[in-house]
Design a protein around this motif. Structure first.
Motif, short mmCIF file in Angstrom:
data_model
loop_
_atom_site.label_atom_id
_atom_site.label_comp_id
_atom_site.label_asym_id
_atom_site.label_seq_id
_atom_site.Cartn_x
_atom_site.Cartn_y
_atom_site.Cartn_z
N UNK A 50 0.83 -1.21 0.00
CA UNK A 50 0.00 0.00 0.00
C UNK A 50 0.86 1.26 0.00
N UNK B 56 2.67 1.80 -3.20
CA UNK B 56 1.71 2.33 -4.19
C UNK B 56 1.54 3.85 -4.02
N UNK B 57 1.43 4.24 -2.75
CA UNK B 57 1.33 5.69 -2.46
C UNK B 57 2.55 6.42 -2.99
N UNK C 34 2.37 6.74 -6.67
CA UNK C 34 1.40 7.78 -7.07
C UNK C 34 1.97 9.17 -6.90
N UNK D 206 2.87 11.78 -9.83
CA UNK D 206 2.31 13.14 -9.87
C UNK D 206 3.41 14.17 -9.94
N UNK E 280 4.85 14.24 -13.39
CA UNK E 280 3.93 14.91 -14.31
C UNK E 280 4.03 16.43 -14.16
N UNK E 281 4.01 16.86 -12.90
CA UNK E 281 4.05 18.31 -12.65
C UNK E 281 5.37 18.90 -13.16
N UNK F 144 -5.94 3.94 1.71
CA UNK F 144 -5.00 5.09 1.70
C UNK F 144 -4.51 5.42 0.28
N UNK F 145 -3.97 4.43 -0.46
CA UNK F 145 -3.54 4.80 -1.82
C UNK F 145 -4.69 5.33 -2.67
N UNK G 18 -5.25 8.86 -1.69
CA UNK G 18 -4.18 9.72 -2.22
C UNK G 18 -4.37 9.94 -3.72
N UNK G 19 -4.68 8.82 -4.41
CA UNK G 19 -4.86 8.93 -5.87
C UNK G 19 -5.98 9.91 -6.19
N UNK H 43 -4.93 13.44 -5.51
CA UNK H 43 -3.99 13.93 -6.53
C UNK H 43 -4.72 14.30 -7.81
N UNK I 45 -4.66 18.02 -9.12
CA UNK I 45 -4.02 18.36 -10.41
C UNK I 45 -5.07 18.89 -11.40
#
Lengths: 893, 441
Positions: A27, A30-31, A34, A38, A41-42, B5-6, B9-10, B13, B17
């Motif tokens: 988990x 994965x966070x 992500x 992001x 990308x930014x 949680x992920x 967060x996803x 985000x 964005x």
């Protein structure tokens, strides 16, 4: 990204030390992924927005050097460079100066001067500020040489410039070479060749990018009216089936079937909301669409071929294709929708975002500025070239130019988008204001959506709002076209094109007619719903003879007589002519709204007056080439009307104004009006107030002759033909009458006294005019003295109540000093009645006193105050003369 | 929980964005405008201009950026540039642009122009503040002095709030009883026996009018058509002054034989005289006005909308002579006006110096013209900075004195603290008018 890294490290540590379970490790990882994603990308997004090099500056400056300012501007737009970059800022200044926009250049120089610069940059800036137009090209070179670019970079950029500016790539069959060949073809306006090259390209390199390019070229070919056939797409040496004919036939069959269904519908009853009419409109729309598809098979195929492409570039190509098949609204909708699409957001290209947002703003709002400016045009052309950024000539292709022009022209306002047609106060204090204009604004007004209505500084509550739109309601339109000699040649051809264009694009439910006017006027096409019939009439216009605007209006009104719905006359002229006011009255009586269009040496005041008097607007074109846009701007206005009815709370104030503001567009209209209750009630029939004096002695002598005798009284006035009977103390005989006079036979049986005149009109109304006939005993004629006045009359009578009455007296002053001049010389057409106390025997009317005056007081030419140009009538009606030895005056009673 | 949680967060985000990208473009523009406004407030005009320019480069159709840039230019003293920038905004009836234009006009001491633009603004907004501005500017425009006037056969002059008169006194137009009713004529100015303190004087035909310091109107002389507006026609005259109004709101007077036109401080026009109008009656058809003048049979009126109307004789209808006019003069039958674009339109042609030009609206001087006067023998033009130039036979001569210029019958008058001067256009010279014996060279 940092947070991701920290979580990653902590997770790793905890995982190594086995402090957390595996599912938590997954988990948290994965966070991390992500957050990291992001972050990347930014970072890339930000990097894509800032230009790290001077490629575009170089290309832009080279274009400037070659005089290609439009391309130069597009390169600068593509750069997305920061404003504080000296080289880009200087390039912008240079471009502004080359394009002659000194104002913006000066401001930018002012701004740049505040930046930190080295001495070389300072010198350049100074040169930019002072350089003459001829030496700007040299400054381009200087700036190019100053760019911090290496030799090899410069060489590469020069190659790119050469290829993008359209060098010959005929021998190069690589993908890039073919693309550049297409670019060159478009630059040379050789769309047929571009089509061949695009087909070759797609055959050799069939990919999404090239499909998009082919779609763009098909759009250009369709727009230019060029022919495309299935044969063009056949492999070399092989023939293919003629699929487009088959498809075209199928579409034709479909719309012919719909046409038959349309013809089978029962005759309409005029109710636009009836189900039959609704079905008719649906069928008409479907027929139009199928017709369009059958005419533009390959354009629609191109649309299909890129249907799966959801990129921003594809959206822009789609818009261009729709524009090419004259689906302007559809094309604009695509662009407006694209402005907020995820594609544009993710593109990271600020310039294209801005351009699309701008298009959306000007298309969907009613109040845009500076759409006629060069910057706006550049942004549009940049947008239309965006799909193929490396092929610069697509920014200036025929579609890009025409589409840009259309958007710009659409924003050009020849007429107010909201205007006041009329304020009706006939039911005052209920007021009815009629507004016309663009349907979007009128729609908001009709819904009372964010509008402010005020009457003379007081907000009003609206009793009723009625809204009629040109597309929902039936209109009768007459086009009165100046066919005079001055129109021959370009002007008449432009007018014909403009009318053709109007008829092609008009969406108003209307029957139309055509009138041509020159020295006379003639209805060329009576009211018809057939646009083709009208176009045939338009084609017969040739330009010959003089200009008679009145004849045009009259014939236009005649053409609209008996028609249904709102009646609109659109009069276009390029000349001047004499004018007869009665045509305005005629138009108002017939409820015809007149729009006037003028160009060339017209009498602006007259055309404005005609339009404003008849509830329309005057549209001024610079020359005939603008006529198309002018007529086009009427499409959104004709037939759209809102009527607002409200009641005034403080009706006492009669000098008033109506004000309405559409808060959203900040547009407002205002109209002053004056309520004149007296005017409303004014009687049309009147008699000039000059009483008549008759002596009893005269009447007696006539009575002796015959008791049935009459004496004649002559009355002057207006509309006296309406008088059916009259009495003056007793019933009189009407001996003769006309609009301006009435001759009465009054019986001699009347006794002494003062009598009123009663006139009974043909509609039964009785009008009374007091003290019109005075009968008394005759006295000596001659000079009578009253204070410092001297009066002379040839007929003086003593009334039964003792008053002394002088008929038509002349009045002079009597100076009390030899040095003083006699100044007064007046005449009273009527009677002066002095009180009974007058000392008649001595011809004295007293030192002080007053007299009633009835009639018209005029000044004589011998008066010292006499002026030839002044109105000689001083007063008419009843007044009071006050006199004393020092001063005499007349007061109104 | 580990799954949630992920996902959260996803979600966060994506939302963040997405929101940021969607609003970024608008924010960039807004931030430029906000920054520009901030710099304007801080009086850092070049930085403000830079911000607005940036916004315009992104969106040339941005009204706020254009207006801000115009404001920055105005503050930096570049009025022509500011006006140029505002043109499309004004064409679009932008309220902000009109507000700025009024400020610019006031800064350039062009009260008449400011008044007209303020009126346009009030018409656009129907806002009380804007009406108040119109009122304020109107009082400025109407506050100019008028200490001299010449009628058909007499003249009036104010010195130290006392009225002096000379000429014929046949109808008592001199105000005093000297030579009343006789055909003698006085050559020197003598006291007109005006009982109050005089502010402005006007002559109309053979009637004298005085506006006193309280804004009330007085009259003396002929009243054969009821032109005094006292609800009476005087058949025989008497010397002395008659107070016509006591409302304290009279600003200007104009008239000819038998007519009286009065302009009140609220810009309304009133009439009495020929046509049986014996008391002052409002002329409603023209709305609010800023100037009136009369000469011969002609009366001319300038409305707050910048439309110049004229009529010849009381029975004539008002005819619009010109639009977009900010000032006019009427002298000896010559109607001359200055347009809002500073072009001068005169009824006759003048040879122009080579620095001057012609446009379809009229003559363009090599400076911004505010006022222009002509009696046929030359052209007197006043710059917006107050300086005066006389044009005669293609040459310009600078007039050394500055002040308020107006016409009086066939004469052109310049008035300032030093006194009243009559301008001779043919000679491009001026003579001071004194109370004791006429002209002082």
């Amino acid at each position: 990204m940092g947070l991701g890294a920290i979580i990653f490290l902590v997770t790793l540590l905890l995982a190594i030390k086995r402090k957390i379970k595996a599912r938590w490790v997954i988990s948290l990882l994965l966070c991390c992924a992500l957050l990291g994603g992001a972050g990347v990308f930014c970072f890339r997004y930000t990097a894509s927005r800032t230009s790290g090099d001077y490629d575009y500056a170089y290309l832009a400056l080279r274009c400037m050097e070659k005089g290609m300012t439009q391309k130069s501007s597009i390169y600068l737009k593509r750069s997305n460079a920061d404003s504080d970059d000296f080289y880009y800022a200087a390039s912008h200044i240079l471009l502004e100066r080359i394009q002659g926009n000194q104002t913006l250049a000066d401001i930018q120089i002012d701004v740049l001067q505040d930046m930190k610069m080295d001495s070389e940059q300072e010198d350049l800036l100074e040169a930019l500020e002072k350089a003459e137009l001829q030496s700007l090209s040299r400054l381009c070179r200087t700036l190019i040489e100053m760019l911090p670019l290496r030799e090899d970079e410069l060489q590469k950029l020069e190659d790119r410039f050469q290829s993008e500016s359209g060098n010959d790539y005929s021998e190069n069959a690589s993908e890039y070479g073919l693309q550049m060949r297409i670019n060159c073809d478009i630059g040379e306006n050789d769309v047929d060749q571009a089509m061949d090259d695009a087909i070759e390209l797609i055959k050799k390199y069939p990919n999404a990018k090239n499909r998009l390019l082919l779609a763009s070229v098909i759009a250009e070919q369709t727009y230019s009216g060029g022919h495309i056939s299935s044969e063009d797409f056949a492999p070399e040496g092989k023939s293919v089936k003629d699929t487009e004919s088959k498809e075209s036939d199928s579409l034709r069959q479909q719309y012919e079937e719909l046409e038959r269904e349309l013809n089978r519908l029962p005759q309409t009853d005029g109710d636009i909301n009836s189900s039959t009419n609704k079905r008719a409109r649906e069928l008409e729309d479907q027929i139009d669409e199928l017709r369009l598809m059958s005419k533009n098979i390959f354009a629609y195929r191109a649309l299909n071929s890129i249907a799966s492409d959801t990129s921003l570039e594809a959206e822009i190509v789609r818009a261009k294709i729709y524009y090419a098949v004259h689906q302007y609204d559809q094309a604009m909708e695509i662009l407006c929708d694209a402005a907020d699409s995820p594609q544009v957001v993710l593109s990271g290209d600020r310039s294209v975002q801005s351009a699309l947002q701008m298009v959306k703003k000007v298309y969907r709002t009613d109040n845009s500025v500076e759409t006629q400016g060069r910057d706006f045009r550049n942004s549009l052309e940049f947008l239309f070239g965006y799909a193929h950024p490396e092929l610069m000539n697509f920014s200036a292709s025929p579609i890009a130019q025409a589409f840009s022009e259309q958007i710009i022209e659409d924003q050009k306002s020849y007429n107010d988008r909201l205007f006041l047609v009329d304020i009706d106060t006939s039911q005052y204090p209920t007021v009815c204001a009629e507004l016309a204009g663009k349907s979007t604004i009128l729609g908001r007004i009709a819904q009372q959506n964010n509008i402010r209505v005020v009457d003379s500084q007081q907000n009003v509550s609206i009793d009723k709002i009625e809204y009629l739109t040109g597309t929902e309601n039936f209109n009768s339109i007459c086009f009165a076209v100046d066919n005079s000699g001055s129109m021959s040649g370009t002007a008449i051809n432009d007018a014909k094109d403009a009318l053709h264009n109007f008829l092609d694009l008009q969406n108003i439910r209307a029957s139309m007619s055509l009138v041509r006017f020159e020295s006379g006027a003639e209805i060329l096409v009576p009211l018809t719903e057939s646009a083709e019939q009208l176009k045939n009439g338009v084609d017969t216009l040739n330009g010959n003879g003089g200009t008679n605007i009145c004849a045009g209006i009259r014939e236009g009104i005649a053409a609209l007589t008996g028609s249904v719905g709102s009646k609109t006359l659109v009069l276009m002229t390029d000349g001047q002519s004499s004018f007869d006011e009665s045509v305005i009255t005629e138009a108002i009586d017939q409820d015809v709204t007149i729009f006037t269009i003028g160009f060339g040496d017209v009498n602006d005041e007259l055309l404005e007056y005609i339009a404003e008097s008849c509830g329309g607007q005057y549209l001024r074109a610079t020359d005939s080439s603008e006529l198309s846009s002018v007529y086009s701007s009427l499409r959104n206005v004709i037939g759209n009307k809102v009527t607002i009815t409200y009641t005034i709370q403080n009706p006492e104030e009669t000098d008033r104004y109506f004000y309405l503001q559409d808060v959203e567009s900040e547009m407002s209209v205002r109209g002053n009006y004056i309520v004149d209750p007296e005017k409303e009630q004014a009687c049309e029939v009147f008699v000039s107030e000059k009483p008549i004096v008759q002596t009893i002695e005269y009447l007696d002598s006539r009575r002796d002759y015959s008791p049935d005798e009459t004496f004649t009284v002559w009355l002057e006035g207006g509309n006296l033909k309406q008088v059916a009977s009259a009495s003056l103390g007793t019933d009189c005989t009407i001996l003769s009458q006309d609009e301006t006079y009435l001759e009465l036979g009054v019986p001699v049986s009347l006794a002494g006294g003062v009598y009123a005149l009663n006139l009974k009109l043909s509609d039964g109304t009785v009008l009374t005019f007091d003290e019109m006939l005075w009968i008394g005993n005759s006295l000596d004629s001659g000079y009578y003295y009253a204070g410092d006045l001297k009066l002379w009359s040839s007929k003086v009578v003593k009334m039964p109540d003792g008053r002394i009455v002088l008929s038509d007296p002349s009045i002079q002053d009597e100076p009390d000093d030899e040095k003083k001049l006699q100044t007064l010389s007046m005449q009273l057409k009527g009677v002066a009645a002095f009180s009974a106390l007058a000392d008649v025997d001595n011809l004295s009317l007293g030192e002080t006193g007053s007299a009633d005056l009835f009639g018209v007081l005029t000044m004589s030419s011998s008066d010292r105050a006499y002026t030839y140009s002044a109105v000689q009538t001083i007063l008419s009606g009843r007044s009071l003369l006050e006199y004393n030895p020092e001063h005499s005056c007349v007061k109104v009673r | 929980m580990p799954v949630l949680i992920p996902l959260l967060i996803a979600l966060a985000l994506f939302a963040g964005i997405g929101w940021s990208l969607t609003h970024q473009e608008q924010e960039i523009k807004t931030s430029h405008i906000n920054l520009g406004q901030k710099y304007l407030q801080e009086m850092d005009y070049s930085s403000a201009a830079a911000e607005f320019l940036l916004c315009l480069s992104e969106d040339p159709t941005s009204q706020n950026a254009r207006l801000g840039l115009a404001q920055a230019c105005c503050e930096m003293g570049d009025i022509p540039r500011a006006k140029e920038l505002m043109e499309p905004l004004l064409a679009n009836n932008s309220v902000g642009a009109y507000q700025l234009l009024v400020t610019i006009d006031e800064k350039s001491s062009q009260s008449e122009l400011a008044l007209m633009h303020a009126k346009e603004l009030a018409d656009l907004t129907d806002n009380q503040q804007d009406y108040a501005k119109v009122k304020e500017l109107l009082s400025q425009v109407l506050g100019s002095p008028h200490s001299y006037d010449a009628g058909a056969d007499f003249e009036l002059l104010i010195r130290n709030q006392t009225v002096y008169s000379r000429g014929s006194n046949l109808f008592g137009q001199l105000g005093s009883s000297a030579m009343f009713g006789t055909d003698e004529s006085s050559l020197d100015f003598a006291s007109a026996d005006f009982p109050g303190t005089a502010e402005r004087v006007y002559c109309a035909g053979r009637t004298a009018y005085v506006v006193d310091t309280d804004g009330n109107l007085w009259a003396a002389g002929e009243n054969r058509w009821g032109q005094m507006g006292v609800n009476a026609v005087s058949m025989t005259s008497k010397p002395g002054w008659t107070q016509i109004t006591d409302s304290g709101d009279i600003s200007c007077v104009a008239g000819n034989v038998g007519t009286l036109y009065v302009m009140k401080s609220d810009g309304t026009l009133w009439y009495a005289g020929q046509g049986g109008v014996l008391s002052l009656t409002q002329v409603k058809e023209l709305g609010q006005i800023s100037e009136i003048a009369a000469d011969g049979d002609c009366i001319a009126v300038l409305t707050l909308a910048g439309e110049l109307y004229q009529k010849n004789g009381v029975n004539d209808a008002w005819k619009r002579a010109a639009k977009n006019v900010c000032h006019f003069s009427l002298c000896d039958g010559h109607l001359t006006w200055v347009t809002m674009g500073n072009a001068i339109k005169a009824s006759e042609n003048f040879a122009l110096p080579k620095e001057w030009g012609m446009s379809k609206d009229g003559i363009l001087a090599d400076f911004p013209a505010a006022h222009a006067f002509s009696n046929g023998s030359g052209l007197l033009v006043q710059n917006t900075d107050g300086t005066v130039v006389c044009l005669n036979r293609g040459k310009t001569v600078q007039i050394t004195k500055a002040g308020t210029i107006y016409t009086a019958g066939r004469k052109i008058v310049l008035e300032n603290n030093e006194g009243v001067f009559l301008v001779d256009l043919a000679e491009a010279s001026m003579d001071r008018l004194s109370t004791d014996g006429g002209l002082v060279g």
